[in-house]
Design a protein around this motif. Structure first.
Motif, PDB file in Angstrom:
ATOM      1  N   ARG A 284      65.899  -4.958 -28.098  1.00  0.00           N
ATOM      2  CA  ARG A 284      65.422  -4.014 -29.095  1.00  0.00           C
ATOM      3  C   ARG A 284      64.870  -4.597 -30.394  1.00  0.00           C
ATOM      4  O   ARG A 284      64.135  -3.908 -31.093  1.00  0.00           O
ATOM      5  CB  ARG A 284      66.562  -3.060 -29.470  1.00  0.00           C
ATOM      6  N   ALA A 285      65.283  -5.810 -30.763  1.00  0.00           N
ATOM      7  CA  ALA A 285      64.851  -6.307 -32.086  1.00  0.00           C
ATOM      8  C   ALA A 285      63.430  -6.870 -31.973  1.00  0.00           C
ATOM      9  O   ALA A 285      63.203  -7.921 -31.372  1.00  0.00           O
ATOM     10  CB  ALA A 285      65.826  -7.368 -32.585  1.00  0.00           C
ATOM     11  N   ARG A 286      62.496  -6.163 -32.567  1.00  0.00           N
ATOM     12  CA  ARG A 286      61.085  -6.532 -32.404  1.00  0.00           C
ATOM     13  C   ARG A 286      60.774  -7.907 -32.994  1.00  0.00           C
ATOM     14  O   ARG A 286      59.889  -8.602 -32.507  1.00  0.00           O
ATOM     15  CB  ARG A 286      60.192  -5.465 -33.032  1.00  0.00           C
ATOM     16  N   THR A 287      61.512  -8.298 -34.042  1.00  0.00           N
ATOM     17  CA  THR A 287      61.252  -9.612 -34.640  1.00  0.00           C
ATOM     18  C   THR A 287      61.907 -10.742 -33.843  1.00  0.00           C
ATOM     19  O   THR A 287      61.730 -11.912 -34.158  1.00  0.00           O
ATOM     20  CB  THR A 287      61.751  -9.670 -36.097  1.00  0.00           C
ATOM     21  N   PHE A 288      62.676 -10.393 -32.824  1.00  0.00           N
ATOM     22  CA  PHE A 288      63.144 -11.389 -31.856  1.00  0.00           C
ATOM     23  C   PHE A 288      62.169 -11.433 -30.684  1.00  0.00           C
ATOM     24  O   PHE A 288      61.797 -12.499 -30.199  1.00  0.00           O
ATOM     25  CB  PHE A 288      64.546 -11.039 -31.343  1.00  0.00           C
ATOM     26  N   ILE A 289      61.741 -10.243 -30.245  1.00  0.00           N
ATOM     27  CA  ILE A 289      60.956 -10.142 -29.013  1.00  0.00           C
ATOM     28  C   ILE A 289      59.532 -10.675 -29.172  1.00  0.00           C
ATOM     29  O   ILE A 289      59.052 -11.437 -28.347  1.00  0.00           O
ATOM     30  CB  ILE A 289      60.904  -8.658 -28.553  1.00  0.00           C
ATOM     31  N   PHE A 290      58.893 -10.273 -30.285  1.00  0.00           N
ATOM     32  CA  PHE A 290      57.455 -10.522 -30.393  1.00  0.00           C
ATOM     33  C   PHE A 290      57.114 -11.741 -31.243  1.00  0.00           C
ATOM     34  O   PHE A 290      56.220 -11.688 -32.081  1.00  0.00           O
ATOM     35  CB  PHE A 290      56.752  -9.273 -30.936  1.00  0.00           C
ATOM     36  N   THR A 291      57.837 -12.832 -31.054  1.00  0.00           N
ATOM     37  CA  THR A 291      57.538 -14.025 -31.841  1.00  0.00           C
ATOM     38  C   THR A 291      57.938 -15.265 -31.046  1.00  0.00           C
ATOM     39  O   THR A 291      58.824 -15.208 -30.189  1.00  0.00           O
ATOM     40  CB  THR A 291      58.285 -13.958 -33.204  1.00  0.00           C
ATOM     41  N   THR A 292      57.266 -16.343 -31.325  1.00  0.00           N
ATOM     42  CA  THR A 292      57.525 -17.603 -30.621  1.00  0.00           C
ATOM     43  C   THR A 292      58.914 -18.126 -30.966  1.00  0.00           C
ATOM     44  O   THR A 292      59.352 -18.031 -32.113  1.00  0.00           O
ATOM     45  CB  THR A 292      56.446 -18.630 -31.026  1.00  0.00           C
ATOM     46  N   ALA A 293      59.606 -18.662 -29.984  1.00  0.00           N
ATOM     47  CA  ALA A 293      60.961 -19.195 -30.192  1.00  0.00           C
ATOM     48  C   ALA A 293      60.929 -20.373 -31.163  1.00  0.00           C
ATOM     49  O   ALA A 293      59.907 -21.056 -31.315  1.00  0.00           O
ATOM     50  CB  ALA A 293      61.541 -19.635 -28.851  1.00  0.00           C
ATOM     51  N   LEU A 294      62.060 -20.599 -31.810  1.00  0.00           N
ATOM     52  CA  LEU A 294      62.172 -21.714 -32.757  1.00  0.00           C
ATOM     53  C   LEU A 294      61.793 -23.037 -32.087  1.00  0.00           C
ATOM     54  O   LEU A 294      62.131 -23.261 -30.930  1.00  0.00           O
ATOM     55  CB  LEU A 294      63.619 -21.837 -33.241  1.00  0.00           C
ATOM     56  N   PRO A 295      61.171 -23.939 -32.846  1.00  0.00           N
ATOM     57  CA  PRO A 295      60.858 -25.258 -32.278  1.00  0.00           C
ATOM     58  C   PRO A 295      62.137 -26.076 -32.077  1.00  0.00           C
ATOM     59  O   PRO A 295      63.097 -25.939 -32.846  1.00  0.00           O
ATOM     60  CB  PRO A 295      59.961 -25.896 -33.336  1.00  0.00           C
ATOM     61  N   PRO A 296      62.180 -26.921 -31.045  1.00  0.00           N
ATOM     62  CA  PRO A 296      63.371 -27.728 -30.768  1.00  0.00           C
ATOM     63  C   PRO A 296      63.850 -28.531 -31.970  1.00  0.00           C
ATOM     64  O   PRO A 296      65.072 -28.646 -32.180  1.00  0.00           O
ATOM     65  CB  PRO A 296      62.907 -28.643 -29.624  1.00  0.00           C
ATOM     66  N   ALA A 297      62.954 -29.079 -32.780  1.00  0.00           N
ATOM     67  CA  ALA A 297      63.386 -29.925 -33.902  1.00  0.00           C
ATOM     68  C   ALA A 297      64.298 -29.145 -34.847  1.00  0.00           C
ATOM     69  O   ALA A 297      65.331 -29.657 -35.292  1.00  0.00           O
ATOM     70  CB  ALA A 297      62.175 -30.465 -34.666  1.00  0.00           C
ATOM     71  N   ALA A 298      63.928 -27.890 -35.160  1.00  0.00           N
ATOM     72  CA  ALA A 298      64.741 -27.084 -36.077  1.00  0.00           C
ATOM     73  C   ALA A 298      66.132 -26.848 -35.476  1.00  0.00           C
ATOM     74  O   ALA A 298      67.143 -26.892 -36.177  1.00  0.00           O
ATOM     75  CB  ALA A 298      64.050 -25.748 -36.358  1.00  0.00           C
ATOM     76  N   CYS A 299      66.183 -26.624 -34.165  1.00  0.00           N
ATOM     77  CA  CYS A 299      67.468 -26.363 -33.496  1.00  0.00           C
ATOM     78  C   CYS A 299      68.315 -27.625 -33.448  1.00  0.00           C
ATOM     79  O   CYS A 299      69.527 -27.583 -33.671  1.00  0.00           O
ATOM     80  CB  CYS A 299      67.234 -25.845 -32.076  1.00  0.00           C
ATOM     81  N   GLY A 300      67.675 -28.751 -33.152  1.00  0.00           N
ATOM     82  CA  GLY A 300      68.406 -30.019 -33.101  1.00  0.00           C
ATOM     83  C   GLY A 300      69.023 -30.329 -34.459  1.00  0.00           C
ATOM     84  O   GLY A 300      70.191 -30.735 -34.555  1.00  0.00           O
ATOM     85  N   ALA A 301      68.261 -30.125 -35.525  1.00  0.00           N
ATOM     86  CA  ALA A 301      68.769 -30.390 -36.874  1.00  0.00           C
ATOM     87  C   ALA A 301      69.934 -29.451 -37.193  1.00  0.00           C
ATOM     88  O   ALA A 301      70.937 -29.865 -37.783  1.00  0.00           O
ATOM     89  CB  ALA A 301      67.645 -30.222 -37.898  1.00  0.00           C
TER      90      ALA A 301
END
Ligand code: PLP
Length: 392
Positions: free
Chosen positions: A262-279
């Protein structure tokens, strides 16, 4: 080539200039840190939200680089399409463990989370109750939800309670920052949780300035007050104390399942880049292993708070490493910021609409990587600057 259709912009910019509300970028020529290079000069940086000094930490940089090497520079798609990489799941499990919840869901940023989550929880027949000083992204999310928006005076649980009692809405959602970013004070969370339970309302808290900073494990104000189980939706950002980028919402598994659909700002956007997640994964490990960083930033804030009190700025409600030096008019705040900069301190003036009219200020934010000398030097410079500042 100036397009005629954009001609109105000149008048708009001139009007912002005349009101002292024109904003401009200040490029840094260095990495984020306690001292940054601006305009060719090193300045003590007192206006970042890098509370634990992690944005420039070598361990986060290395983790970011390794995640990019392993999983790519970009994620290539939205999570629900082909962008759900291994690092996303790993970070969500780590965040849920950190928050002590069943599940957590990543968002592109805190702005995305707040803009999209309210609409997944409430709609036209419902009501949202929001502190007047809540962050702009919360207001935007409430407006997008189309629920009735009822704003209560800052931290006024009495007014919240009467609005809740009077409401005939199908579902009720109370939203609050836990730490107010421009004031450094805390929401009366236990009383708000009581009011929510009495009136069958959901409670959504934004821990953007508290994640990593407050609580025995650094999970925020709800953690510090032992209220984690009385909050329905806990949002935090990875971009402030955690030194990376992105945000998360933590809570029950069914909540996360609903947001995924249901959250449109989760659904309609590119996933976080790996570098941000790794950090961010590396940051969570530092937050766990080095609680002394939290102690350090609070000790520096206490030192600054005592010094500001000597200059006539009593800040009894401040509980975070955010110290508002309220100067009043826009011009006064801008003049003080400029004079401090000449003395080697980078503290930008915060003006409306970020803060209410007549409360323009210097928002001093400290980091665990500052030194006592940075704090004392700033207090000395501020004392000089205040003497030169024209009265209101
Ligand atoms: C900074 C902030 C946000 C936005 O978070 P980002 O990750 O920077 O987009 C949301 N809420 C509050 C209270 C904030 O201070």
């Amino acid at each position: 080539m100036a397009r005629a259709a954009l001609g109105w912009i000149d008048a708009e910019l001139a009007s912002l200039d005349a009101k002292g509300l024109r904003r401009s970028l200040e490029p840094l020529a260095s990495a984020q840190g306690p001292v940054v290079t601006v305009g060719g000069r090193p300045l003590v940086n007192l206006c970042s939200n890098d509370y634990l000094g992690l944005a420039g930490d070598p361990r986060l940089r290395r983790a970011a680089a390794e995640a990019a090497e392993r999983e790519g520079a970009g994620s290539g798609a939205a999570r629900l399409v082909a962008g759900d990489l291994a690092v996303h799941g790993r970070l969500e499990r780590a965040l849920a463990a950190f928050e002590g919840t069943e599940a957590a869901l990543l968002f592109g940023s805190g702005y995305h989370a707040n803009a999209g989550v309210p609409a997944a929880l409430v709609g036209r027949d419902d009501a949202v109750f929001s502190d007047v000083l809540n962050h702009a992204s919360i207001i935007d999310g409430c407006l997008l939800s189309r629920a009735e928006l009822l704003r209560y005076r800052h931290a006024d649980v009495g007014e919240l309670e009467s609005l809740l009692a009077a409401s005939r809405a199908r579902r009720k959602l109370v939203v609050t920052d836990t730490i107010f970013g421009m004031d450094g004070d805390a929401a009366p969370l236990a009383e708000i949780a009581d009011a929510c339970e009495r009136h069958g309302a959901m409670l959504y808290v934004d821990e953007a300035h508290a994640t990593g900073v407050l609580g025995p494990n650094g999970a925020g104000l709800a953690d510090a007050l032992g209220l984690r189980d009385r909050v329905d939706v806990r949002m935090g950002t990875l971009g402030k104390a955690l030194g990376s980028f992105g945000a998360h919402v933590a809570g029950e598994r069914r909540l996360v399942q609903l947001l995924v659909s249901r959250a449109r700002t989760f659904i309609f956007t590119t996933a976080l880049p790996p570098a941000a997640c790794g950090a961010a994964l590396a940051a969570l490990e530092v937050v766990r292993a080095e609680p002394e960083r939290r102690a350090r930033v609070h000790a520096l804030a206490a030192r600054a708070k005592a010094g500001l009190a000597r200059l006539g700025f009593e800040l009894p409600r401040v509980v975070a490493p955010i110290l508002p030096v309220v100067l009043g008019g826009e011009a006064r705040a801008v003049a003080a910021s400029r004079a401090l900069r000449e003395r080697g301190y980078f503290v930008r003036a915060i003006r409306p609409p970020t803060v209410p009219r007549g409360t323009s200020r210097l928002r001093v934010a400290l980091s665990a990587s500052h030194t006592e000398a940075h704090v004392d030097g700033f207090l000395g410079a501020l004392e000089e600057v205040l003497r030169e500042l024209p009265p209101e």
